[in-house]
Design a protein around this motif. Structure first.
Motif, mmCIF file in Angstrom:
data_model
loop_
_atom_site.group_PDB
_atom_site.id
_atom_site.type_symbol
_atom_site.label_atom_id
_atom_site.label_comp_id
_atom_site.label_asym_id
_atom_site.label_seq_id
_atom_site.Cartn_x
_atom_site.Cartn_y
_atom_site.Cartn_z
ATOM 1 N N SER A 176 1.333 -19.751 -79.679
ATOM 2 C CA SER A 176 1.414 -20.995 -78.921
ATOM 3 C C SER A 176 1.064 -20.780 -77.454
ATOM 4 C CB SER A 176 2.829 -21.576 -79.018
ATOM 5 O OG SER A 176 2.984 -22.703 -78.167
ATOM 6 N N ASP A 177 0.564 -21.827 -76.817
ATOM 7 C CA ASP A 177 0.512 -21.794 -75.376
ATOM 8 C C ASP A 177 1.960 -21.764 -74.870
ATOM 9 O OD1 ASP A 177 0.868 -24.275 -76.481
ATOM 10 O OD2 ASP A 177 -0.593 -25.304 -75.249
ATOM 11 N N PRO A 178 2.214 -21.214 -73.676
ATOM 12 C CA PRO A 178 3.597 -21.001 -73.231
ATOM 13 C C PRO A 178 4.440 -22.262 -73.094
ATOM 14 C CG PRO A 178 2.124 -19.580 -72.013
ATOM 15 C CD PRO A 178 1.252 -20.518 -72.791
ATOM 16 N N CYS A 179 3.811 -23.422 -72.901
ATOM 17 C CA CYS A 179 4.596 -24.652 -72.768
ATOM 18 C C CYS A 179 4.986 -25.230 -74.122
ATOM 19 C CB CYS A 179 3.822 -25.694 -71.964
ATOM 20 S SG CYS A 179 2.382 -26.375 -72.832
ATOM 21 N N GLY A 180 4.373 -24.753 -75.213
ATOM 22 C CA GLY A 180 4.704 -25.222 -76.557
ATOM 23 C C GLY A 180 3.856 -26.372 -77.050
ATOM 24 N N CYS A 181 2.835 -26.749 -76.293
ATOM 25 C CA CYS A 181 2.003 -27.898 -76.651
ATOM 26 C C CYS A 181 1.309 -27.719 -78.003
ATOM 27 C CB CYS A 181 0.979 -28.125 -75.557
ATOM 28 S SG CYS A 181 -0.149 -29.495 -75.834
ATOM 29 N N SER A 182 0.998 -26.481 -78.375
ATOM 30 C CA SER A 182 0.270 -26.219 -79.625
ATOM 31 C C SER A 182 0.969 -26.831 -80.833
ATOM 32 C CB SER A 182 0.120 -24.709 -79.837
ATOM 33 O OG SER A 182 -0.632 -24.131 -78.809
ATOM 34 N N TYR A 183 2.300 -26.797 -80.836
ATOM 35 C CA TYR A 183 3.041 -27.329 -81.973
ATOM 36 C C TYR A 183 2.895 -28.843 -82.067
ATOM 37 C CZ TYR A 183 5.197 -22.807 -82.756
ATOM 38 O OH TYR A 183 5.400 -21.483 -83.050
ATOM 39 N N VAL A 185 0.256 -30.624 -80.921
ATOM 40 C CA VAL A 185 -1.122 -30.887 -81.361
ATOM 41 C C VAL A 185 -1.235 -30.648 -82.867
ATOM 42 C CG1 VAL A 185 -3.527 -30.153 -81.176
ATOM 43 C CG2 VAL A 185 -2.137 -30.374 -79.104
ATOM 44 N N ALA A 186 -0.651 -29.545 -83.347
ATOM 45 C CA ALA A 186 -0.700 -29.231 -84.776
ATOM 46 C C ALA A 186 -0.056 -30.337 -85.603
ATOM 47 C CB ALA A 186 0.002 -27.901 -85.035
ATOM 48 N N LYS A 187 1.088 -30.818 -85.140
ATOM 49 C CA LYS A 187 1.795 -31.871 -85.871
ATOM 50 C C LYS A 187 0.986 -33.164 -85.907
ATOM 51 C CE LYS A 187 6.036 -34.636 -85.728
ATOM 52 N NZ LYS A 187 7.380 -34.766 -85.119
ATOM 53 N N MET A 188 0.435 -33.564 -84.771
ATOM 54 C CA MET A 188 -0.272 -34.841 -84.680
ATOM 55 C C MET A 188 -1.619 -34.826 -85.402
ATOM 56 S SD MET A 188 1.975 -36.585 -83.203
ATOM 57 C CE MET A 188 1.067 -38.112 -83.006
ATOM 58 N N MET A 189 -2.182 -33.634 -85.607
ATOM 59 C CA MET A 189 -3.495 -33.539 -86.255
ATOM 60 C C MET A 189 -3.407 -33.298 -87.754
ATOM 61 S SD MET A 189 -5.755 -34.233 -83.975
ATOM 62 C CE MET A 189 -7.284 -33.664 -84.733
ATOM 63 N N ARG A 190 -2.210 -33.179 -88.297
ATOM 64 C CA ARG A 190 -2.085 -33.047 -89.754
ATOM 65 C C ARG A 190 -2.538 -34.341 -90.424
ATOM 66 N NH1 ARG A 190 2.974 -30.328 -88.291
ATOM 67 N NH2 ARG A 190 2.645 -28.089 -88.580
ATOM 68 N N ASN A 191 -3.230 -34.193 -91.551
ATOM 69 C CA ASN A 191 -3.779 -35.316 -92.316
ATOM 70 C C ASN A 191 -4.903 -36.049 -91.577
ATOM 71 O OD1 ASN A 191 -1.992 -34.943 -94.562
ATOM 72 N ND2 ASN A 191 -0.369 -35.860 -93.319
ATOM 73 N N TYR A 192 -5.449 -35.406 -90.583
ATOM 74 C CA TYR A 192 -6.568 -35.981 -89.830
ATOM 75 C C TYR A 192 -7.866 -35.764 -90.615
ATOM 76 C CZ TYR A 192 -9.707 -36.864 -85.847
ATOM 77 O OH TYR A 192 -10.675 -37.340 -85.010
ATOM 78 N N ARG A 193 -8.664 -36.810 -90.713
ATOM 79 C CA ARG A 193 -9.970 -36.719 -91.376
ATOM 80 C C ARG A 193 -11.053 -36.535 -90.307
ATOM 81 N NH1 ARG A 193 -12.583 -38.141 -96.144
ATOM 82 N NH2 ARG A 193 -10.631 -38.938 -97.037
ATOM 83 N N ILE A 194 -11.787 -35.445 -90.406
ATOM 84 C CA ILE A 194 -12.843 -35.150 -89.440
ATOM 85 C C ILE A 194 -14.134 -35.832 -89.898
ATOM 86 C CG2 ILE A 194 -14.123 -33.330 -88.242
ATOM 87 C CD1 ILE A 194 -11.827 -31.405 -88.981
#
Length: 260
Positions: A176-183, A185-194
């Protein structure tokens, strides 16, 4: 590896919460308390020797002669100092019995170039590895610093992704980036259709901003006159896209591509 954290300001507070009590993440915004599903399944508090919050530098005198009133002997393998008064920072190597000193510069005022050079020289004399990543999520260390990064799973973010055709079924944060933002982004992008790569990149970055990313938006000569905030965005989009099997080099300006 144990850790001491010295900080002032909101970013430092977020770093401490992310590392030692991630269940408080919902109070930082983004998901919010009601939507928090405690996706950060770790707790590094057992490796933190101590945390000390300092007054904001602007609230202290321009010059501090009595540094000993603020600093005591620090014994920890790694020390992270965020947004401290420059007079305190310059003396920190004299008080820290450590192997690694990390002074992030998510805001360039946290550690100006002249002070960074001074700290690097003092640390070299004492056999301390010194890092001043700008922003903190660009932290890409070597030797002892790499052990720190691996121990606390932080630095340049890394993801592992499960795809179903064009759909992101699941995302695992490896680092993760030190602020925890990665988690977030990972959560919000689940089930995302590219469907469209440009929209994909835009949505990754928008979620990073919503967490929110707290790197400075002031332009910085050391970053080719771009802001640390911009570099943080390039890093996140590039690394998340890579996990999805998408080459995002075109998203990153040429002067930053060497960093990945």
């Amino acid at each position: 590896m144990n850790l001491a954290i010295l900080f002032s300001g909101e970013f430092g507070r977020r770093f401490v919460i992310n590392l030692t009590y991630p269940k408080l993440c919902g109070y930082l915004g983004a998901c919010g308390i009601d939507r928090c599903d405690y996706c950060k399944d770790y707790d590094f508090s057992g490796y933190v020797e101590f945390v000390r919050e300092f007054p904001e530098p602007a609230s202290l005198p321009n010059y501090i002669d009595n540094v000993e009133e603020y600093l005591n002997k620090i014994e920890a393998e790694a020390v992270v100092a965020i947004n401290l008064h420059p007079d305190l920072l310059s003396e920190l190597p004299n008080y820290a019995d450590c192997r690694i000193l990390i002074v992030p510069a998510c805001d360039q005022r946290w550690c100006l170039p002249g002070l960074r050079k001074q700290l690097e020289e003092k640390c070299n004399e004492r056999g301390i590895e010194f890092y001043s990543p700008k922003p903190f999520c660009s932290f890409n260390p070597k030797e002892e610093g790499r052990k720190f990064s691996e121990k606390f799973s932080l630095g340049i973010p890394e993801f592992e992704m499960e795809m179903d055709g064009k759909i992101i079924k699941n995302v695992r944060v490896l680092r993760s980036d030190p602020c925890g933002c990665s988690y977030y982004v990972a959560k919000m992008m689940r089930n995302y259709r590219i469907e469209n790569v440009q929209e994909f990149w835009k949505d990754i970055h928008q979620h990073q901003c919503a967490y929110p990313c707290m790197a400075s938006m002031e332009r910085d000569a050391e970053l080719n006159n771009e802001a640390p905030f911009h570099l943080a965005g390039y890093i996140m989009v590039y690394k998340f896209s890579k996990a999805a099997g998408i080459d995002a080099e075109a998203f990153v300006p040429p002067h930053f591509r060497k960093d990945y």
